[in-house]
Design an enzyme around this catalytic site. Sequence first.
Site, PDB file in Angstrom:
ATOM      1  N   ASN A   9       9.981  -6.679   4.460  1.00  0.00           N
ATOM      2  CA  ASN A   9       8.577  -6.266   4.386  1.00  0.00           C
ATOM      3  C   ASN A   9       8.106  -6.589   2.975  1.00  0.00           C
ATOM      4  O   ASN A   9       8.439  -5.878   2.033  1.00  0.00           O
ATOM      5  CB  ASN A   9       8.459  -4.761   4.681  1.00  0.00           C
ATOM      6  CG  ASN A   9       7.043  -4.245   4.439  1.00  0.00           C
ATOM      7  OD1 ASN A   9       6.124  -5.033   4.193  1.00  0.00           O
ATOM      8  ND2 ASN A   9       6.880  -2.934   4.498  1.00  0.00           N
ATOM      9  N   LYS A  11       5.286  -6.357   1.742  1.00  0.00           N
ATOM     10  CA  LYS A  11       4.169  -5.517   1.278  1.00  0.00           C
ATOM     11  C   LYS A  11       3.098  -6.418   0.643  1.00  0.00           C
ATOM     12  O   LYS A  11       2.970  -7.569   1.063  1.00  0.00           O
ATOM     13  CB  LYS A  11       4.680  -4.414   0.345  1.00  0.00           C
ATOM     14  CG  LYS A  11       5.831  -3.624   1.002  1.00  0.00           C
ATOM     15  CD  LYS A  11       6.176  -2.342   0.335  1.00  0.00           C
ATOM     16  CE  LYS A  11       7.325  -1.674   1.096  1.00  0.00           C
ATOM     17  NZ  LYS A  11       7.684  -0.351   0.553  1.00  0.00           N
ATOM     18  N   HIS A  92       3.877   2.123   9.195  1.00  0.00           N
ATOM     19  CA  HIS A  92       4.606   2.234   7.929  1.00  0.00           C
ATOM     20  C   HIS A  92       4.095   3.463   7.171  1.00  0.00           C
ATOM     21  O   HIS A  92       2.901   3.788   7.234  1.00  0.00           O
ATOM     22  CB  HIS A  92       4.407   0.970   7.088  1.00  0.00           C
ATOM     23  CG  HIS A  92       5.349   0.919   5.919  1.00  0.00           C
ATOM     24  ND1 HIS A  92       5.095   1.602   4.749  1.00  0.00           N
ATOM     25  CD2 HIS A  92       6.543   0.318   5.756  1.00  0.00           C
ATOM     26  CE1 HIS A  92       6.106   1.408   3.915  1.00  0.00           C
ATOM     27  NE2 HIS A  92       7.001   0.631   4.502  1.00  0.00           N
ATOM     28  N   GLU A  94       3.359   3.900   4.201  1.00  0.00           N
ATOM     29  CA  GLU A  94       2.235   3.631   3.289  1.00  0.00           C
ATOM     30  C   GLU A  94       0.915   3.582   4.052  1.00  0.00           C
ATOM     31  O   GLU A  94      -0.121   4.000   3.542  1.00  0.00           O
ATOM     32  CB  GLU A  94       2.507   2.327   2.511  1.00  0.00           C
ATOM     33  CG  GLU A  94       3.605   2.540   1.467  1.00  0.00           C
ATOM     34  CD  GLU A  94       4.455   1.321   1.157  1.00  0.00           C
ATOM     35  OE1 GLU A  94       4.053   0.184   1.463  1.00  0.00           O
ATOM     36  OE2 GLU A  94       5.569   1.529   0.609  1.00  0.00           O
ATOM     37  N   GLU A 164      12.553   5.256   8.064  1.00  0.00           N
ATOM     38  CA  GLU A 164      12.327   5.081   6.630  1.00  0.00           C
ATOM     39  C   GLU A 164      11.968   6.422   6.009  1.00  0.00           C
ATOM     40  O   GLU A 164      10.785   6.824   6.043  1.00  0.00           O
ATOM     41  CB  GLU A 164      11.188   4.088   6.385  1.00  0.00           C
ATOM     42  CG  GLU A 164      11.453   2.691   6.913  1.00  0.00           C
ATOM     43  CD  GLU A 164      10.698   1.629   6.134  1.00  0.00           C
ATOM     44  OE1 GLU A 164      11.351   0.707   5.651  1.00  0.00           O
ATOM     45  OE2 GLU A 164       9.466   1.744   5.972  1.00  0.00           O
ATOM     46  N   GLY A 170      11.146   2.549  -2.187  1.00  0.00           N
ATOM     47  CA  GLY A 170      10.742   2.065  -3.503  1.00  0.00           C
ATOM     48  C   GLY A 170      11.165   2.965  -4.649  1.00  0.00           C
ATOM     49  O   GLY A 170      10.705   2.799  -5.775  1.00  0.00           O
ATOM     50  N   SER A 209      15.087   1.552  -0.108  1.00  0.00           N
ATOM     51  CA  SER A 209      15.973   1.160  -1.208  1.00  0.00           C
ATOM     52  C   SER A 209      17.279   0.528  -0.749  1.00  0.00           C
ATOM     53  O   SER A 209      18.335   0.748  -1.350  1.00  0.00           O
ATOM     54  CB  SER A 209      16.231   2.357  -2.131  1.00  0.00           C
ATOM     55  OG  SER A 209      15.011   2.809  -2.715  1.00  0.00           O
TER      56      SER A 209
END
Length: 248
Positions: A9, A11, A92, A94, A164, A170, A209
């Site tokens: 991904n 991003k 996701h 985010e 996730e 991250g 991560s």
Amino acid sequence: MRKKLVAGNWKMHGSLAENAALLGAIKPALAGIEAAVCVPFPYLAQAQAALAGSSIAWGAQNLSEQVKGAFTGEVSAAMLVDFGCQYVIVGHSERRSLYGETDELVAKKYMAAQAAGLIPILCVGESLAEREAGVTETVVARQLDAVISAAGVASLAKAVVAYEPVWAIGTGKTATPEQAQAVHAFIRSKIAALDAGVATGLVIQYGGSVKAANAGELFSQPDIDGGLIGGASLVADEFIAICRAAAK
Ligand code: 13P
């Protein structure tokens, strides 16, 4: 045996020049290994041209729940199919936390993707506060139930689920293989209660991560079927090593 699948991904990262270098490096190195990259919309044509004929699929990171029409700034599932996408990430964390995507909207996007023939990579996962409050399974179950009640459990035969944990994305703080396995097993058993066959075949990726250094241990867990990779998918050697770890 279930296959393992690693997807990158990207991003909101990349440029034509950076992508050319990255795609040019991973394509030959991953020859014969099934993997995927989910790139920003403007680079779909570049990914399609660079990866055509390879074992690496490509896809997007979001889509509209609408089919077509006056929805300025949105991108439809059919448009993604036009660019040869096989996958699209939906839900996701985010998108959920920064852009207000609700469980209901995520379910609509999931269905829009499948209706066009795309494989949705459905992301679920708890925040740090939710984990500390002991409601990880409640949150993940709610996120899954929204999709199952809208699209049916059988739809998961044509989907990928990505667990996730938000606190691991991250942050450099990976879930331990045991922590991740516990949630993956929960997801599979929850789906097995509705349809054992679908549960057995379902690819459940771990994301948060993942690096070359921890991928092997994570992927050796019985219910971890590969990964959804953020930062490390932008570094050719890291992504190649992670994909190879899944292919072992
Ligand atoms: P990182 O691998 O950068 O933690 O990101 C994970 C992720 O959000 C993939 O979708």
